[in-house]
Design an enzyme around this catalytic site. Structure first.
Site, mmCIF file in Angstrom:
data_model
loop_
_atom_site.group_PDB
_atom_site.id
_atom_site.type_symbol
_atom_site.label_atom_id
_atom_site.label_comp_id
_atom_site.label_asym_id
_atom_site.label_seq_id
_atom_site.Cartn_x
_atom_site.Cartn_y
_atom_site.Cartn_z
ATOM 1 C CG ASN A 168 -19.626 -13.609 42.672
ATOM 2 O OD1 ASN A 168 -20.448 -13.826 42.056
ATOM 3 N ND2 ASN A 168 -20.208 -14.648 43.673
ATOM 4 C CD1 TRP A 169 -20.318 -7.364 40.509
ATOM 5 C CD2 TRP A 169 -21.011 -7.591 37.720
ATOM 6 N NE1 TRP A 169 -19.516 -6.422 39.674
ATOM 7 C CE2 TRP A 169 -20.036 -6.615 38.628
ATOM 8 C CE3 TRP A 169 -20.436 -6.993 36.499
ATOM 9 C CZ2 TRP A 169 -19.769 -4.741 37.378
ATOM 10 C CZ3 TRP A 169 -21.144 -6.212 36.174
ATOM 11 C CH2 TRP A 169 -20.645 -5.046 36.284
ATOM 12 C CE LYS A 170 -22.521 -13.465 45.479
ATOM 13 N NZ LYS A 170 -23.947 -14.323 46.284
ATOM 14 C CG HIS B 43 -20.106 -18.673 44.292
ATOM 15 N ND1 HIS B 43 -21.029 -19.103 44.910
ATOM 16 C CD2 HIS B 43 -19.625 -17.143 45.821
ATOM 17 C CE1 HIS B 43 -21.157 -18.056 45.516
ATOM 18 N NE2 HIS B 43 -20.761 -17.076 46.095
ATOM 19 C CD GLU C 139 -24.548 -17.444 45.206
ATOM 20 O OE1 GLU C 139 -23.952 -17.551 43.990
ATOM 21 O OE2 GLU C 139 -24.504 -17.424 46.383
ATOM 22 C CD GLU D 93 -17.889 -16.466 49.460
ATOM 23 O OE1 GLU D 93 -18.089 -15.046 49.402
ATOM 24 O OE2 GLU D 93 -18.545 -16.989 48.713
ATOM 25 N N GLY E 60 -25.563 -13.397 51.540
ATOM 26 C CA GLY E 60 -27.311 -13.137 50.836
ATOM 27 C C GLY E 60 -28.094 -12.825 52.063
ATOM 28 C CB SER F 246 -23.311 -10.487 54.452
ATOM 29 O OG SER F 246 -24.221 -11.266 54.000
HETATM 30 P P1 PGA Z 1 -23.072 -11.590 49.081
HETATM 31 O O1 PGA Z 1 -22.614 -12.861 48.962
HETATM 32 O O2 PGA Z 1 -21.412 -10.963 49.046
HETATM 33 O O3 PGA Z 1 -24.238 -11.088 48.929
HETATM 34 O O4 PGA Z 1 -23.442 -12.714 51.135
HETATM 35 C C1 PGA Z 1 -21.158 -12.875 48.549
HETATM 36 C C2 PGA Z 1 -20.035 -14.475 47.918
HETATM 37 O O5 PGA Z 1 -21.670 -15.396 47.082
HETATM 38 O O6 PGA Z 1 -19.678 -14.328 46.620
#
Ligand code: PGA
Length: 250
Positions: A10-12, A95, A97, A167, A173, A213
């Site tokens: 997931n590049w965000k 997600h 976010e 998640e 993150g 993470s």
């Molecule tokens: P992360 O993000 O691996 O940087 O914790 C995971 C995600 O949000 O899908």
């Protein structure tokens, strides 16, 4: 029943189109592993150049979001037909976010999931609890609610093809990966919940990822758990470490 592992990046909101092509070219020799489905979910503007750069490899290019209407006056949104036309087969839905910053709810997640299936795009459906919810001991109740609403009106045949990403928000993150036991416990509970909504066969077929993470160091133990079928990876998907995650079994 053996489920094929699926590791999705997931590049965000990272990588310009030029950087996206460079990253696909850098990672493609590192992520070759036929035993795993490999997906790079990239920003919408990167989809077409990344798709081109990934041609002839095992990399699938996916999207990070999609709207639930077919087309029309929805400024700034991306339709399912646009994704299909670009060759996209996977889309991340809901997600944390998106839920936190862009007001997505269990109900909009459900609409997007139904729309993705209508267009034969595999949704990677995200769920996860906050730190407060974990500390209050309501993690499993919360996740069951998210799952039950996300799968409203989804048929059994569709559900079998879905991917769920568990998640925990506090692990995203933060460098704080959930313990293997915590991740396995919730992924197992999700499978039980799918079994209750549908049946044992559907529960046995659906793929459940852990995210939060994940790194090359933590992936082998996480992915060895009976109910964890791969990972959704943020930060590490932008680095060569992603190759280690995909090749967790080598
Ligand atoms: P992360 O993000 O691996 O940087 O914790 C995971 C995600 O949000 O899908």
């Amino acid at each position: 029943m053996s489920r094929k592992k699926i590791v999705a990046g997931n590049w965000k909101m990272n990588m310009t189109p030029t950087e996206a092509v460079a990253l696909v070219n850098e990672l493609k020799p590192l992520v070759a592993n036929d035993e795993v489905d490999v997906v790079f979910c990239v920003p919408a503007i990167d989809i077409i150049p990344a798709m081109k750069a990934a041609e002839g490899t095992n990399i699938n290019i996916g999207a990070e979001n999609m709207y639930y209407e077919e087309k029309g006056a929805y400024t700034g949104e991306i339709s399912p037909a646009m994704l299909v036309d670009a060759g996209v087969k996977y889309v991340i839905i809901g997600h944390s976010e998106r839920r936190e910053y862009f007001a997505e709810t269990d109900e909009t997640v459900n609409k997007k999931v139904l729309k993705a299936f209508e267009h034969d795009i595999t949704p990677i459906i995200c769920c996860g609890e906050s730190l407060t919810q974990r500390e209050q001991g309501i993690t499993i109740d919360w996740i069951r609610q998210q799952i039950k609403i996300a799968f409203l009106n989804v048929t059994k045949e569709q559900a079998k093809k879905a991917v769920i990403a568990y998640e925990p928000i506090w692990a995203i993150g933060t460098g704080k990966v959930a313990t293997t036991e915590q991740a396995q416990e919730v992924c197992a509970a999700i499978r039980v919940c799918i079994g209750e909504i549908y049946d044992e066969a559907t529960a046995a077929e659906i793929r459940i990822q852990y995210g939060g993470s994940v790194s090359g160091a933590s992936a082998p133990e996480l992915f060895a758990q009976p109910d964890i079928d791969g990972g959704l990876v943020g930060g590490a998907s932008l680095k060569p470490d992603f190759g280690k995650i995909v090749n967790y079994n080598k």
